[in-house]
Design an enzyme around this catalytic site. Structure first.
Site, PDB file in Angstrom:
ATOM      1  N   GLY A 298     -74.131 -39.891  27.292  1.00  0.00           N
ATOM      2  CA  GLY A 298     -74.394 -39.657  28.710  1.00  0.00           C
ATOM      3  C   GLY A 298     -74.054 -40.837  29.583  1.00  0.00           C
ATOM      4  N   GLU A 324     -81.998 -38.380  29.552  1.00  0.00           N
ATOM      5  CA  GLU A 324     -81.694 -36.954  29.708  1.00  0.00           C
ATOM      6  C   GLU A 324     -80.896 -36.625  30.966  1.00  0.00           C
ATOM      7  OE1 GLU A 324     -85.982 -35.718  31.756  1.00  0.00           O
ATOM      8  OE2 GLU A 324     -85.373 -34.860  29.850  1.00  0.00           O
ATOM      9  N   LYS A 417     -68.506 -60.167  25.701  1.00  0.00           N
ATOM     10  CA  LYS A 417     -69.679 -61.051  25.752  1.00  0.00           C
ATOM     11  C   LYS A 417     -70.198 -61.404  24.358  1.00  0.00           C
ATOM     12  CE  LYS A 417     -71.051 -59.460  30.324  1.00  0.00           C
ATOM     13  NZ  LYS A 417     -69.749 -58.802  30.587  1.00  0.00           N
ATOM     14  N   VAL A 455     -65.849 -52.921  33.017  1.00  0.00           N
ATOM     15  CA  VAL A 455     -65.240 -51.634  33.348  1.00  0.00           C
ATOM     16  C   VAL A 455     -65.556 -51.300  34.795  1.00  0.00           C
ATOM     17  CG1 VAL A 455     -65.124 -49.201  32.765  1.00  0.00           C
ATOM     18  CG2 VAL A 455     -65.442 -50.878  30.958  1.00  0.00           C
ATOM     19  N   GLY A 457     -66.470 -49.566  38.023  1.00  0.00           N
ATOM     20  CA  GLY A 457     -67.168 -48.339  38.393  1.00  0.00           C
ATOM     21  C   GLY A 457     -68.200 -47.857  37.403  1.00  0.00           C
TER      22      GLY A 457
END
Length: 614
Positions: A298, A324, A417, A455, A457
């Site tokens: 997600g 969720e 990192k 990354v 956005g």
């Protein structure tokens, strides 16, 4: 009711045009004789007048059929172009031929110039009826609505620019007016496009913005390379105008070039490089027909992994995530776009040993993309035990389940990192890389890690934060004026992760080429300018480096070397030799210790990761 009114309006328009064309045919016939006899109506022989009108009913009937065939009553004249103009010209020529044929058939002589003058007159009258509305509307828009229109400078006098100017002029719902155009082609300078002057080249943009009081700049160069777009944006962003551009060349090819397709220029455009491309066939070969599991499915990276994986026909996609809300979003998105996809979405924690074991036993994934992790550096500095529990122990439990249930390939998402880490998040990721290396040497599963930088956005990244701060009027907070980072878009990073998975043989740490590093302060300034603000309007505030934060990130440790792959943007870092038995014993001790919620977990992590210097 509205549909009925609209249909009645269309029928009424066609009737009006029919009546107009009947009058135009009669007028053109009489006008041809008046012009032939030098405007002296009384000098026209009466037999010519009677002959021109004697069979006019037949001419009108056949001409109206010709006009109907050439769609002169069904075209959208608001958007009429060259095709419609050709149709009018051909229809009028055929009408002239009909007039001539009728006269010859009944042996009625007329002056030879009559037919040429009739055809020309009819062409002018029909053209006027179809195109005058656009001209009148353009004049009204220019003179009456100018105060409320956004004044536009257009970059690019090519096909896309031509189509955009035409739509802006023709569309009543577009509250814009193109004032001038710039194009680097010297041959176009000084010429006009739909009445708008090509006033100069890109170098003239700042001067033209001041001269014509421009509000908005639209870049209509859909096929220009990224480096060229960046150079133009570097000029435009200093003007303080709102910037928009066409997204890509395919809109031009599909005929979709219109104002609704314009998008605001974003910071991605200022990276100044072409998007990373991968060989999709390689991904297809090892994903198609397989059961794919994505942990952290997600999240920003995990959800994009899901989107790209489903493009390659997996047997089943299993999404596992503890959060969720975003998981629900990706579930709905995939169900809508891929109704035939076998999709399983599970809410579960990677820290739950029994739950992971049951999931792997039931679904037997062939390939696992492990993207579940705590990644926010400052938050993890405040909660280091959670970083260890989730990143290290969670990964360990997923790795053990993958080994136990015979997963073919396991791809872990790592970070730059992890190289010489100064924060607990990076240190835990380095332990995960060591886990991957260790288990690859004692399992049939091919374990690999993919390491990349920031990354654009993604959740928690600087861009969404800066955009919110600009909306609020500032200030933008940057930790240090010299801090730099490597950047890549989410789709780029994920496509390289998938291709790295195709190259995997087991044990590798794949390192993605992130291009040139970018100064965060420059990123902030560019966002201010691209948002239509001047530098003095939004302040940049330097807050100091946060705990665990470096000025710059590294992609490799000193002991590692790089091997090339077929894709020059994907490299392989050589594994560092280590005492695996001792490492596993340290892991067991770390597990027992962190469960006691100690205050000094960093000391235990340092014993495992010698390059970790908080």
């Amino acid at each position: 009711m509205k549909l009925l009114i609209k249909n009645n309006q269309l029928i009424l328009k066609k009737i009006i045009l029919l009546i107009y064309d009947i009058v135009a045919i009669i007028t053109a016939s009489l006008l041809a004789l008046v012009i032939r006899f030098e405007g002296n109506y009384s000098a026209i022989p009466k037999e010519y007048l009677s002959r021109s009108l004697q069979y006019i009913v037949i001419v009108i009937g056949i001409t109206l059929v010709i006009f109907w065939y050439f769609r002169l009553y069904s075209s959208l004249w608001t958007y009429a172009g060259a095709t419609e103009l050709i149709n009018i010209a051909v229809a009028c020529m055929l009408s002239t031929g009909v007039q001539m044929s009728v006269m010859m058939l009944f042996d009625m002589r007329m002056p030879r110039s009559y037919y040429v003058l009739y055809g020309g007159g009819l062409l002018v009258l029909v053209f006027f009826s179809r195109y005058s509305y656009r001209g009148i509307r353009t004049l009204i828009k220019q003179n009456m609505g100018e105060k409320h229109c956004s004044r536009v400078l257009l970059v690019g006098a090519g096909a896309a620019g031509h189509m955009l100017v035409r739509e802006i002029q023709n569309n009543n719902n577009v509250n814009k007016r193109v004032i001038c155009i710039v194009d680097d082609a010297k041959s176009k300078e000084g010429s006009y496009l739909h009445g708008v002057k090509v006033a100069g080249s890109r170098r003239d943009i700042p001067a033209l913005v001041k001269k014509y009081k421009i509000d908005e700049i639209i870049i209509a160069l859909p096929s220009a390379p990224a480096k060229e777009i960046k150079k133009i944006l570097d000029i435009c962003k200093e003007t303080g105008c709102e910037l928009k551009r066409l997204p890509g060349v395919y809109q031009l090819l599909n005929g979709e070039v219109n104002v609704s397709k314009l998008k605001k220029v974003d910071v991605n455009d200022l990276l100044g490089r072409e998007p990373v491309k991968v060989d999709l066939t390689e991904i297809l070969d090892y994903v198609a027909g397989k059961t794919i599991m994505v942990t952290g499915g997600g999240g920003s990276i995990g959800s994009e992994v899901c989107r790209q994986v489903v493009e390659h026909n997996p047997k089943r996609l299993v999404i596992v995530d503890i959060y969720e809300n975003t998981t629900y979003d990706i579930q709905n998105e995939l169900k809508h776009k891929y109704p035939n996809l076998k999709l399983t979405v599970l809410i579960a924690s990677v820290r739950n040993t029994k739950r992971m074991d049951l999931i792997f036993e039931k679904y037997r994934p062939d390939i696992v993309y492990h993207a579940a992790a705590h990644k926010h550096v400052p938050l993890m500095e405040d909660s280091p035990n959670e970083a260890v529990k989730n990143n290290v122990l969670g990964t360990w439990k997923v790795v053990q389940a993958a080994d136990k249930w015979g997963v073919k390939r396991f791809v872990m998402i790592s970070t730059d990192k992890a190289v010489n880490p100064t924060n607990i998040m990076g240190a835990t990721k380095r332990i995960c890389e060591m886990l991957i290396q260790t288990y690859n040497n004692r399992s049939k599963t091919e374990f690999v890690a993919v390491r990349f930088g920031n990354v654009l956005g993604s959740n928690g990244s600087v861009i969404p934060l800066f955009e919110k701060q600009i909306e609020q009027g500032g200030p933008i907070t940057v930790t240090h004026p010299d801090i730099i980072r490597y950047f890549m878009t989410i789709p780029e990073a994920v496509s390289l992760v998938l291709q790295a998975g195709a190259y995997a043989k087991g044990g590798e740490i794949f390192v993605l080429d992130m291009g040139e590093p970018v100064k965060i302060a420059d990123l902030a300034r560019n966002l201010i300018l691209l948002s239509g603000h001047r530098p003095e309007e939004i302040q940049i505030e330097y807050t100091g480096l946060r705990p665990g934060e470096k000025l710059y990130e590294e992609m490799l440790m000193d002991e590692e070397g790089l091997e090339e792959t077929e894709n020059k943007l994907i490299h392989i870092g050589k594994p560092i030799k280590m005492n695996e038995e001792y490492f596993l014993m340290q892991l067991e001790n770390l597990k027992n210790y962190v469960e006691q919620e100690p205050e000094d977990i960093r000391k235990w992590v340092q014993k495992i990761v010698s390059t970790y210097h908080p």
